[in-house]
Design an enzyme around this catalytic site. Structure first.
Site, PDB file in Angstrom:
ATOM      1  N   HIS A  71       0.819  -1.215   0.000  1.00 49.41           N
ATOM      2  CA  HIS A  71       0.000   0.000   0.000  1.00 49.41           C
ATOM      3  C   HIS A  71       0.855   1.269   0.000  1.00 49.41           C
ATOM      4  CE1 HIS A  71       0.454  -0.093   4.508  1.00 49.41           C
ATOM      5  NE2 HIS A  71       0.482   1.204   4.321  1.00 49.41           N
ATOM      6  N   ASP A 118       0.023  -7.675   1.687  1.00 51.40           N
ATOM      7  CA  ASP A 118       0.496  -6.290   1.700  1.00 51.40           C
ATOM      8  C   ASP A 118       2.018  -6.259   1.734  1.00 51.40           C
ATOM      9  OD1 ASP A 118       0.524  -3.556   1.777  1.00 51.40           O
ATOM     10  OD2 ASP A 118      -0.209  -3.367   3.837  1.00 51.40           O
ATOM     11  N   SER A 203       4.339   3.050   7.372  1.00 59.97           N
ATOM     12  CA  SER A 203       4.101   1.660   6.985  1.00 59.97           C
ATOM     13  C   SER A 203       5.319   1.034   6.319  1.00 59.97           C
ATOM     14  CB  SER A 203       2.940   1.601   5.992  1.00 59.97           C
ATOM     15  OG  SER A 203       1.783   2.164   6.519  1.00 59.97           O
ATOM     16  N   GLY A 204       5.303  -0.281   6.229  1.00 59.40           N
ATOM     17  CA  GLY A 204       6.329  -0.985   5.474  1.00 59.40           C
ATOM     18  C   GLY A 204       7.567  -1.334   6.252  1.00 59.40           C
TER      19      GLY A 204
END
Length: 256
Positions: A71, A118, A203-204
């Protein structure tokens, strides 16, 4: 194959889907953490726009590849993104930093509606130079279990709280693996007895358990560090065969 992962159990699926539709948010900022020892996490990457603003984290899994959340670059031109390795204090030009571009993206059946798969591999436009400040994270075995109660470390440069500023330096947080409200496709973590966890803005980033990369920061439910819900990470052990197949396809699996 990761793209055909087992779905949530019937008892949890309706509850979790309702919660997801009602208030899931992409992660991650570290709330209630501490400053990491400078350059002690040499595998962590900062994804930045060309302007220099940090927007997501990542993990170096090969000199030419960074693993992050799908995402993070959804509907974003990768040519506008720079991968920064060897960083601790993002707003200061550190001699340890390496700034690289992205040449290709590799997804694995990412489903944004159900927040499944994801994960995203970024092929760098040139290999990173490995040294004491830039290193590759260890991957788990394919389908390697991660038991409830395992102690892990989450990290990132996201905000220190929903209304707080970005930190000057890399933050990290001790978390515990839990199974309540979780899905087989995710690793879920929780910090008992205090308000701490991952949140919006980074994120990530990696979840490291016993020195191994077991999770990619994915999403939180109905707010950050509420004490009610676990934090959700993509389960890296489901994607090890896929990661290795991508590396093999571009001739990178056996590279140093």
């Amino acid at each position: 194959m990761p793209g055909s992962c087992r779905r949530p159990s019937p008892s949890l699926a309706p509850v979790l889907l309702a919660v997801l539709l009602g208030g899931a948010a992409q992660a991650v900022e570290i709330v209630g953490g501490r400053e990491a020892q400078p350059h002690s996490r040499p595998y962590v990457a900062s994804l930045q726009l060309a302007s220099g603003s940090h927007f997501c984290g990542g993990t170096l899994v090969h000199p030419s590849f960074v693993l992050t959340a799908a995402h993070c670059l959804n509907n974003l031109n990768p040519q506008r993104v720079r991968v920064v390795l060897g960083a601790h204090r993002l707003q200061t030009p550190e001699p340890t930093q390496q700034r690289l571009g992205i040449s290709r993206l590799f997804e694995n059946n990412y489903n944004p509606q159900e927040k499944l798969n994801d994960v995203l591999l970024l092929q760098l436009d040139q290999p990173a130079t490995l040294n004491t400040h830039v290193a590759v994270a260890q991957l788990p075995q394919q389908a390697q279990p991660l038991p409830h109660g395992t102690q892990c470390l989450a990290m990132g440069w996201g905000r220190l709280g929903t209304l707080e500023p970005l930190p000057q330096v890399l933050q990290e947080l001790n978390v515990t693996v839990v199974t309540f409200l979780c899905r087989p496709q995710n690793v879920c973590t929780y910090v008992p007895r205090r308000s701490a966890g991952i949140c919006f803005g980074d994120s990530g980033g990696p979840l490291i358990c016993n020195g191994v990369l077991h999770g990619v920061d994915s999403f939180v439910i109905r707010g950050c560090a509420t004490g009610q819900y676990p934090d959700f990470f993509a389960r890296v052990s489901l994607y090890v065969d896929w990661i290795n197949s991508v590396l093999s396809s571009v001739g990178g699996k056996d590279s140093p």
